[in-house]
Design a protein around this motif. Structure first.
Motif, PDB file in Angstrom:
ATOM      1  N   PHE A 222       0.854  -1.189   0.000  1.00 18.35           N
ATOM      2  CA  PHE A 222       0.000   0.000   0.000  1.00 18.35           C
ATOM      3  C   PHE A 222       0.883   1.229   0.000  1.00 18.35           C
ATOM      4  O   PHE A 222       1.783   1.356   0.836  1.00 18.35           O
TER       5      PHE A 222
ATOM      6  N   PHE B 178       1.237   5.517   0.053  1.00 19.91           N
ATOM      7  CA  PHE B 178       0.592   6.749   0.479  1.00 19.91           C
ATOM      8  C   PHE B 178       1.459   7.919   0.043  1.00 19.91           C
ATOM      9  O   PHE B 178       2.603   8.049   0.482  1.00 19.91           O
TER      10      PHE B 178
ATOM     11  N   ALA C  84      -3.438   6.467   6.711  1.00 20.85           N
ATOM     12  CA  ALA C  84      -2.401   5.449   6.875  1.00 20.85           C
ATOM     13  C   ALA C  84      -2.325   4.961   8.322  1.00 20.85           C
ATOM     14  O   ALA C  84      -2.267   3.756   8.576  1.00 20.85           O
TER      15      ALA C  84
ATOM     16  N   LEU D 194      -3.017   1.164   9.802  1.00 19.07           N
ATOM     17  CA  LEU D 194      -1.956   0.481  10.533  1.00 19.07           C
ATOM     18  C   LEU D 194      -2.399   0.123  11.953  1.00 19.07           C
ATOM     19  O   LEU D 194      -2.210  -1.006  12.406  1.00 19.07           O
TER      20      LEU D 194
ATOM     21  N   ILE E 217      -3.625  -3.363   7.795  1.00 19.22           N
ATOM     22  CA  ILE E 217      -2.401  -3.546   7.007  1.00 19.22           C
ATOM     23  C   ILE E 217      -1.226  -3.540   7.975  1.00 19.22           C
ATOM     24  O   ILE E 217      -1.298  -2.980   9.065  1.00 19.22           O
TER      25      ILE E 217
ATOM     26  N   ALA F 163       2.904  -2.698   8.780  1.00 18.81           N
ATOM     27  CA  ALA F 163       3.879  -1.665   8.427  1.00 18.81           C
ATOM     28  C   ALA F 163       4.806  -2.125   7.299  1.00 18.81           C
ATOM     29  O   ALA F 163       5.208  -1.318   6.459  1.00 18.81           O
TER      30      ALA F 163
ATOM     31  N   ASN G   6       4.101  -3.613   4.765  1.00 21.20           N
ATOM     32  CA  ASN G   6       3.394  -3.533   3.489  1.00 21.20           C
ATOM     33  C   ASN G   6       3.009  -2.104   3.131  1.00 21.20           C
ATOM     34  O   ASN G   6       2.090  -1.897   2.341  1.00 21.20           O
ATOM     35  N   VAL G   7       3.708  -1.126   3.724  1.00 19.77           N
ATOM     36  CA  VAL G   7       3.390   0.279   3.490  1.00 19.77           C
ATOM     37  C   VAL G   7       4.623   1.010   2.990  1.00 19.77           C
ATOM     38  O   VAL G   7       5.714   0.876   3.538  1.00 19.77           O
TER      39      VAL G   7
ATOM     40  N   ILE H 296       5.656   5.073   1.822  1.00 18.74           N
ATOM     41  CA  ILE H 296       5.149   6.437   1.920  1.00 18.74           C
ATOM     42  C   ILE H 296       6.060   7.427   1.198  1.00 18.74           C
ATOM     43  O   ILE H 296       7.250   7.180   1.012  1.00 18.74           O
TER      44      ILE H 296
ATOM     45  N   TYR I  47       5.841   4.353  13.107  1.00 22.95           N
ATOM     46  CA  TYR I  47       5.376   3.033  12.660  1.00 22.95           C
ATOM     47  C   TYR I  47       6.563   2.273  12.061  1.00 22.95           C
ATOM     48  O   TYR I  47       6.739   2.241  10.848  1.00 22.95           O
TER      49      TYR I  47
ATOM     50  N   VAL J 175       7.617   0.707   8.177  1.00 22.06           N
ATOM     51  CA  VAL J 175       7.110   1.454   7.022  1.00 22.06           C
ATOM     52  C   VAL J 175       8.302   1.884   6.163  1.00 22.06           C
ATOM     53  O   VAL J 175       9.309   2.357   6.684  1.00 22.06           O
TER      54      VAL J 175
ATOM     55  N   CYS K 282       4.032  -0.086  -5.144  1.00 23.43           N
ATOM     56  CA  CYS K 282       2.826  -0.528  -4.434  1.00 23.43           C
ATOM     57  C   CYS K 282       1.774  -1.087  -5.388  1.00 23.43           C
ATOM     58  O   CYS K 282       1.827  -0.886  -6.584  1.00 23.43           O
TER      59      CYS K 282
END
Length: 80
Positions: free
Chosen positions: A3, A5, A16, A20, A25, A27, A29-30, A32, A47, A50, A63
């Protein structure tokens, strides 16, 4: 599934963080991106896990699902 952002202002960071904190989801998988690197780094410290992208393009490339939460006057520039 990754994912992304782009934009970590009030809306982007709330979205986000909510995902989280709810466990929807993880961290890891994020990814930013924000025009202010300090905001991205601060969010990533809050987080752990991330990923911080070097650019919006790298965030989008990395992503499967992308949230773009920027002011309307910035949207066209970000999308280009």
């Amino acid at each position: 599934m990754m994912f992304g952002f782009i934009g970590l202002g009030n809306m982007g960071s709330s979205l986000a963080a909510g995902l989280l904190e709810s466990g929807a989801i993880s961290a890891e998988n994020v990814i930013i991106s924000n025009r202010s690197p300090g905001k991205s780094e601060s969010f990533a410290r809050r987080y752990p896990g991330v990923l911080v992208a070097e650019s919006n393009l790298k965030a989008a490339d990395g992503c499967d699902t992308l949230s773009v939460a920027v002011r309307t006057d910035q949207l066209l520039g970000v999308l280009k």
